[in-house]
Scaffold this motif. Structure first.
Motif, mmCIF file in Angstrom:
data_model
loop_
_atom_site.group_PDB
_atom_site.id
_atom_site.type_symbol
_atom_site.label_atom_id
_atom_site.label_comp_id
_atom_site.label_asym_id
_atom_site.label_seq_id
_atom_site.Cartn_x
_atom_site.Cartn_y
_atom_site.Cartn_z
ATOM 1 N N ILE A 297 34.715 -0.207 11.874
ATOM 2 C CA ILE A 297 35.238 0.216 10.418
ATOM 3 C C ILE A 297 34.515 0.990 9.704
ATOM 4 O O ILE A 297 34.717 2.253 9.128
ATOM 5 N N ASN A 298 33.080 0.859 9.714
ATOM 6 C CA ASN A 298 31.964 1.716 8.763
ATOM 7 C C ASN A 298 31.841 2.977 9.907
ATOM 8 O O ASN A 298 32.015 4.205 9.222
ATOM 9 N N TYR A 300 34.050 4.449 11.624
ATOM 10 C CA TYR A 300 35.380 5.147 11.308
ATOM 11 C C TYR A 300 35.509 5.816 9.936
ATOM 12 O O TYR A 300 35.821 7.205 9.969
ATOM 13 N N THR A 301 35.108 4.939 8.950
ATOM 14 C CA THR A 301 35.106 5.523 7.679
ATOM 15 C C THR A 301 34.211 6.760 7.319
ATOM 16 O O THR A 301 34.535 7.529 6.619
ATOM 17 N N ARG A 302 32.867 6.588 7.851
ATOM 18 C CA ARG A 302 32.082 7.610 7.854
ATOM 19 C C ARG A 302 32.442 8.923 8.444
ATOM 20 O O ARG A 302 32.387 10.045 8.031
ATOM 21 N N LYS A 304 35.606 9.704 9.176
ATOM 22 C CA LYS A 304 36.746 10.105 8.228
ATOM 23 C C LYS A 304 36.031 11.340 6.923
ATOM 24 O O LYS A 304 36.505 12.121 6.595
ATOM 25 N N LEU A 305 35.097 10.442 6.227
ATOM 26 C CA LEU A 305 34.595 11.058 5.194
ATOM 27 C C LEU A 305 33.677 12.372 5.501
ATOM 28 O O LEU A 305 33.895 13.571 4.724
ATOM 29 N N ARG A 308 36.935 15.089 7.259
ATOM 30 C CA ARG A 308 38.435 15.068 7.031
ATOM 31 C C ARG A 308 38.891 16.420 6.606
ATOM 32 O O ARG A 308 40.075 16.482 6.756
ATOM 33 N N MET A 328 42.948 0.649 14.562
ATOM 34 C CA MET A 328 43.207 0.471 13.151
ATOM 35 C C MET A 328 44.544 0.073 13.064
ATOM 36 O O MET A 328 45.041 -0.803 12.243
ATOM 37 N N ARG A 446 31.791 -7.282 -0.971
ATOM 38 C CA ARG A 446 32.871 -6.304 -0.610
ATOM 39 C C ARG A 446 34.025 -6.706 -0.262
ATOM 40 O O ARG A 446 35.277 -5.983 -0.352
ATOM 41 N N GLN A 455 43.244 -3.431 -1.303
ATOM 42 C CA GLN A 455 43.209 -3.154 0.093
ATOM 43 C C GLN A 455 43.721 -4.520 1.097
ATOM 44 O O GLN A 455 44.167 -4.301 2.282
#
Length: 906
Positions: A297-298, A300-302, A304-305, A308, A328, A446, A455
């Motif tokens: 998750i970390n 993928y989030t990184r 995307k940021l 993107r 996901m 978190r 979420q």
């Protein structure tokens, strides 16, 4: 002039055309004096650039291998060489040959048709000022030059040449005098080059001749073409076009390979720069296989940021890769299935509460585990002390499992005594407790944050009024959970190291944190800094998770503040204890200092002890990190630190008193030994009392004048407040100790002199009323002066000269007062007795007059006036003769008083 001698060359090897610097002696008086310069057997005089009779610049020739550098001059003949130059063969890659690397063809070596040509401007550009860089220990950094002089260059041929750049790059370590000499050299070189163009023509004569030959050939060819009536320019154009076509066909493959290599290089650079993105799909597959879903998750989030908004097709394809999206989507399906199964319950909130209970139980389980271990270790060590040595070995051999539990598996039997130096369980407890909180609290925080941001909830529930009320209640409950977790951690640490800070808690609550066998006083203070570091690291990790404005940051910061304050008090108290025991380490070995007299190692040990403690505190306690408070901003802490620093000085004063006044231990058998009798004998390396007093007095003076100012400066530098109070207390205490030592020493020195004075005066039943004709100064005066000189020598050998007037004058004053009393106690003088008394008094006054204060000089004058004076001239002559004789006999004794000058007592 002697023949030339080459003693140095730099560099000592290189291919043909290498610019070398030749150093030596007698290398010619000027440029015309050098007639030959051979490098590896090749004549290179045409490339020589004469700088001075000790330096010449030149280019290496076609010589291969090691060879001497031989210089011949008109004034000295053929010289010799102590060094060699190694000529290397440079293999040239031709334009049509293949190469695995890019070849820069702009700096190839000299070709056959211009091998004798030398560009003197380039040589001059290497060293415009003619200065050697041998004294430059460090080159000026190129990054600094680029920062100071942007868009400039040190190349003299460049349009953006900067003289400041050139001087810093080539002559950063050159003195101003050498720079002036270099400027004169540059001026002379400029004038010589303008006035003597013949030297330039001489060095380039081969080039001129080749150019002339080429021009003649071209002229003949053009003349022939004109005679043939052919348009020479058109023909030349045709030849150039043909040459261009041949060059394109010849270098087509080379240019294509270079373009391909550049494209490959750029591709590798992009892959290396964005390797995180390109490695994302295989990394996600690997983490899914390992079960590290947090990393998935970390990552993928990184990604995307970062990407993107990208317009690059390759990046878009990677971001939307099937492995990521499928993972996901699989997570979302699992959660929806889980939520639909527990429709009437709130699984997300239950997860948060379960995580909270588990985390708190882990903290208390850590306490139970380490308290049990400490109890077992204490019981084991207590049993060890109660057994004999033989029973210890039997028990250790039969208790392997228990020993391994204490020491850890794999520890040899012979190391069983390591229990005594193992890390205390409380220290291990704080480390493990901090690791637990640092590892699991961020995930718990978190999780709650994600829950309250929606979420983990279905969107259709957000509009429900009941859900909003429940959400608000859960938010308050979650804040309460966070506070309880942090409070539990802080209270557990406080109970281990600051149990007195939990005194305000209810007894039942406080009992939950107890369980330690040993008291805080039994914990070695050396482990406290390690615990402070651990707690500070934990607080810093929590600060990275919890927002700075949150009230939850106060609990860890208050714990850190209290631990730092307690550690400061503990370390300073330990320093006080160490200082109070320094007298046991006194060696009484004197170290002579011209300005401060002789001192022992005691003041230095005191200073080292304080500096080590202060430095240790600065690294662990005093230095403030982000989010922390300065402990010295608290008034109570300031007062405690000042009081402890004063106690340090007080402990040192007491140590000095012990060194001076405490007698060493002495056995009864040693007391009976006549060789050890007497005050001048040293017992086990400890000097007698009077010498200890004078040494301690010197240590006291040195500590006040040298040590204390440096220590106060160190305390100021590290942020301690009210150091003026520490210095004021030190001055008062040292002055008090100084007076005490001084009075005791003077008493010890004066007592034997005054006690023997009257007895010596009347030795042999001497009677002033029946005295015989005087022949010299009497022995009691000589003995008195000898004792005073002995005290002078003792003081001078240890103390600084500033102490001499103070001590000697006090001794002399007491002796003068005693002599006055004895003279006034005499009832009758005969003529010879009066004459003898006057001689004795005048001799004593002559010896010690410079040491007498005004009061006791008057006292001695009254004693002289008390003695009847003879009016006969021959008696005065006799007195002068005996006084002169006394001066001759005691001239070395009198020198001791020549440097003293006590004019008056204030």
């Amino acid at each position: 002039m002697p023949p030339p001698l080459v003693s140095g060359v730099s560099p000592n090897e290189g291919p043909p055309g290498t610019l070398i610097t030749i150093r030596g002696e007698n290398l010619g008086v000027d440029v015309r004096d050098v007639i030959s310069l051979q490098i590896c057997g090749v004549e290179m005089v045409l490339t020589a650039d004469w700088i001075s009779n000790k330096k010449i610049f030149a280019r290496s020739g076609q010589g291969v291998g090691k060879g001497d550098i031989i210089i011949s001059t008109k004034s000295g003949g053929t010289g010799t060489s102590n060094v060699t130059f190694n000529g290397t063969q440079l293999t040239q890659i031709l334009p049509t040959q293949k190469s695995a690397v890019f070849v820069d063809e702009t700096h190839t070596f000299l070709t056959a048709w211009d091998k004798h040509r030398v560009v003197t401007d380039e040589i001059a550009a290497d060293n415009l000022l003619g200065l050697s860089d041998e004294d430059s220990e460090k080159k000026f950094p190129l990054t600094k030059l680029l920062e100071y002089f942007p868009r400039c260059s040190g190349n003299v041929t460049a349009s953006n040449f900067s003289p400041y750049w050139y001087l810093l790059e080539n002559n950063a370590g050159t003195s101003f005098a050498d720079l002036k000499a270099g400027l004169e050299f540059l001026k002379s070189r400029r004038s010589s080059s303008s006035k003597e163009p013949l030297s330039f023509v001489k060095t380039n004569v081969s080039t001129f001749m080749e150019c002339q030959d080429a021009l003649v050939t071209m002229h003949n060819k053009l003349t022939w073409d004109e005679n043939q009536k052919i348009m020479s320019l058109d023909k030349l154009n045709m030849l150039l076009q043909a040459a261009d076509k041949d060059a394109d066909s010849l270098f087509h493959d080379i240019i294509r390979r270079k373009e391909k290599a550049d494209a490959t290089r750029n591709t590798l650079g992009i892959l290396n720069r964005f390797k995180f993105l390109f490695y994302l799909p295989p990394s996600i597959r690997s983490n899914i296989a390992k079960g590290d879903y947090d990393l998935v998750i970390n990552d993928y989030t990184r990604a995307k940021l970062l990407f993107r908004d990208t317009e690059v097709a390759v990046f878009k394809e990677i971001i939307s890769a099937g492995v990521v999206c499928s993972f996901m989507e699989k997570l979302k399906k699992r959660y929806r299935s889980f939520e639909s199964h527990y429709m009437k319950r709130n699984p997300a909130w239950e997860c948060i509460t379960t995580q909270y209970k588990w985390l708190v139980s882990c903290l208390f389980n850590c306490l139970t585990e380490h308290t049990n271990r400490e109890h077992d270790e204490y019981r084991y060590s207590k049993g060890q002390r109660a057994r004999t040595k033989s029973s210890i070995s039997i028990t250790l051999n039969s208790s392997k499992d228990f020993r391994e539990q204490l020491l850890g598996p794999g520890v040899p039997h012979a190391q069983s005594q390591a229990v005594k130096i193992k890390t205390p369980q409380r220290v291990l407890f704080v480390e493990e407790l901090s690791d637990l909180l640092t590892e699991h609290f961020p995930a718990f925080y978190r999780l709650g944050h994600a829950y309250f941001e929606g979420q983990l909830l279905r969107k259709e529930r957000d509009d429900s009024h009941r859900a909003k009320i429940e959400q608000k209640q859960n938010l308050n409950a979650f804040k309460h959970m966070i506070g309880l977790v942090l409070k539990t951690y802080c209270n557990l640490v406080r109970n281990a190291f600051l149990p007195e800070s939990l005194a305000d808690l209810p007894e039942e609550t406080r009992r939950a944190y107890e369980g330690w066998t040993l008291t805080k006083a039994e914990l070695p203070s050396a482990w406290l800094p390690q615990c402070v570091r651990t707690v500070r690291q934990c607080a810093e990790a929590l600060r990275n998770v919890i927002p700075p404005e949150s009230e939850f940051n106060n609990l860890p910061q208050e714990l850190v503040f209290d631990l730092r304050t307690d550690t400061m008090r503990t370390i300073l108290k330990q320093a006080i204890d160490d200082v109070s025991k320094l007298n046991t380490k006194e060696t009484w070995v004197l170290d002579t200092n011209d300005s401060s007299g002789s001192t022992t190692q005691l003041p230095g040990m005191f200073e080292n002890c304080i500096n080590e403690s202060v430095s240790h505190l600065n690294d662990v306690v005093i230095r403030v990190k982000a989010g922390e408070h300065d402990i010295f901003n608290d008034r109570t802490t300031q007062e405690q630190a000042t009081a402890l620093c004063i106690d340090l000085v007080k402990a040192y004063i007491q140590t000095l008193e012990k060194c001076a006044f405490d007698e060493p231990a002495q056995d009864d058998s040693m007391n009976s030994d006549p060789l050890l009798d007497g005050s001048t004998k040293m017992l086990d390396g400890v000097p007698p009392l009077r010498r200890r007093l004078i040494i301690t007095l010197s240590n006291c003076h040195y500590s006040l004048e040298k040590i204390m100012p440096r220590l106060v400066e160190t305390l100021d530098k590290h942020g301690y407040h009210e150091t003026n109070k520490v210095m004021q207390f030190a001055e008062e205490s040292f002055d008090e100790l100084d007076a005490k030592l001084f009075d005791q020493y003077v008493e010890l020195k004066v007592e034997p002199i005054v006690g023997q004075l009257e007895q010596s005066m009347y030795t042999g039943q001497f009677d002033w009323s029946t005295a015989k004709e005087p022949m010299s100064v009497r022995d009691y005066i000589k003995e008195c002066i000898s004792h005073i000189v002995e005290a002078h020598a003792e003081v001078y050998s240890i103390l600084s000269t500033d102490f001499l007037p103070r001590i000697i004058s006090h001794i002399v004053d007491v002796v003068a007062e005693e002599i006055n009393r004895l003279i006034f106690s005499i009832t009758k003088f005969n003529k010879n007795g009066a004459l003898q008394a006057r001689i004795d008094l005048l001799a004593f006054k002559l010896a010690v007059e410079r040491c007498l204060t005004a009061k006791y000089r008057k006292c001695l004058d009254e004693a002289i006036a008390r003695v009847p004076k003879s009016n006969q001239h021959k008696d005065e002559q006799k007195i002068d003769r005996i006084i002169n004789q006394f001066q001759q006999q005691f001239k070395f004794h009198l020198l001791a008083f020549s440097q003293l000058d006590i004019l008056s007592d204030e």
